[in-house]
Design a protein around this motif. Structure first.
Motif, PDB file in Angstrom:
ATOM      1  N   GLU A   7      71.102  35.275  70.884  1.00  0.00           N
ATOM      2  CA  GLU A   7      70.076  34.488  71.550  1.00  0.00           C
ATOM      3  C   GLU A   7      69.430  33.671  70.443  1.00  0.00           C
ATOM      4  OE1 GLU A   7      67.586  32.746  74.188  1.00  0.00           O
ATOM      5  OE2 GLU A   7      69.202  34.094  74.732  1.00  0.00           O
ATOM      6  N   SER A  29      68.111  35.091  66.957  1.00  0.00           N
ATOM      7  CA  SER A  29      66.924  35.900  67.174  1.00  0.00           C
ATOM      8  C   SER A  29      67.148  37.279  66.564  1.00  0.00           C
ATOM      9  CB  SER A  29      66.661  36.031  68.670  1.00  0.00           C
ATOM     10  OG  SER A  29      65.613  36.936  68.909  1.00  0.00           O
ATOM     11  N   PRO A  32      67.298  39.949  70.828  1.00  0.00           N
ATOM     12  CA  PRO A  32      67.385  39.220  72.090  1.00  0.00           C
ATOM     13  C   PRO A  32      66.277  39.609  73.074  1.00  0.00           C
ATOM     14  CG  PRO A  32      69.573  39.809  71.361  1.00  0.00           C
ATOM     15  CD  PRO A  32      68.602  40.505  70.438  1.00  0.00           C
ATOM     16  N   THR A  35      63.099  37.687  72.468  1.00  0.00           N
ATOM     17  CA  THR A  35      63.175  36.347  73.038  1.00  0.00           C
ATOM     18  C   THR A  35      62.960  36.397  74.549  1.00  0.00           C
ATOM     19  OG1 THR A  35      64.657  35.653  71.276  1.00  0.00           O
ATOM     20  CG2 THR A  35      64.620  34.295  73.252  1.00  0.00           C
ATOM     21  N   VAL A  36      63.548  37.380  75.212  1.00  0.00           N
ATOM     22  CA  VAL A  36      63.378  37.531  76.661  1.00  0.00           C
ATOM     23  C   VAL A  36      61.912  37.802  77.002  1.00  0.00           C
ATOM     24  CG1 VAL A  36      63.949  39.037  78.619  1.00  0.00           C
ATOM     25  CG2 VAL A  36      65.753  38.236  77.097  1.00  0.00           C
ATOM     26  N   THR A  39      59.884  34.639  76.512  1.00  0.00           N
ATOM     27  CA  THR A  39      60.164  33.703  77.607  1.00  0.00           C
ATOM     28  C   THR A  39      59.394  34.114  78.853  1.00  0.00           C
ATOM     29  OG1 THR A  39      62.354  33.187  76.744  1.00  0.00           O
ATOM     30  CG2 THR A  39      61.994  32.767  79.086  1.00  0.00           C
TER      31      THR A  39
END
Length: 126
Positions: A7, A29, A32, A35-36, A39
């Motif tokens: 990611e 990243s 990951p 990052t999720v 977001t």
């Protein structure tokens, strides 16, 4: 530390992918799931056409109300519950505080990325 999925690393506030200064390619990243989570935190609930259930319900959130910090923490936990429930993250900790002089609400979210067995933290303002 090996990453289980690629990611791109993103600016937590804007979501813009970050580039490696040396190669000019997207920087991976560290997690990951970080990052999720970022977001999810920056997406208003209902604004993601692919998944209208993604995001935090900031509608009608009053940053000046006495219970603002507790309300925000509950909304953040509700938005991230899907990742706790599916086993992607554990040990979720949400801290919030109001900064009335700035007209802002500050938050910090920490969790363990299960696949990496590593703890990550992200912060933000509303």
């Amino acid at each position: 530390m090996s990453v289980y999925a690629f990611e791109p690393d993103r600016d937590p506030a804007t979501g813009e992918p970050l580039l490696d200064a040396t190669t000019g390619e997207f920087r991976a990243s560290a997690s990951p799931m970080l990052t999720v989570v970022c977001t999810t935190l920056r997406t208003p609930l209902g604004r993601c056409y692919a998944d209208p259930t993604l995001g935090v319900d900031w509608s009608a959130h009053d940053k000046l109300r006495a219970s603002s910090a507790a309300d925000a923490a509950a909304k953040i936990r509700a938005a991230l519950k899907r990742y706790v429930d599916n086993g992607s993250i554990t040990n979720l900790a949400v801290q919030t505080e109001t900064a009335p002089e700035l007209g802002r609400l500050l938050y910090s979210v920490s969790f363990t990325d299960v696949r990496l067995n590593a703890r990550f933290t992200t912060t933000g303002t509303l």
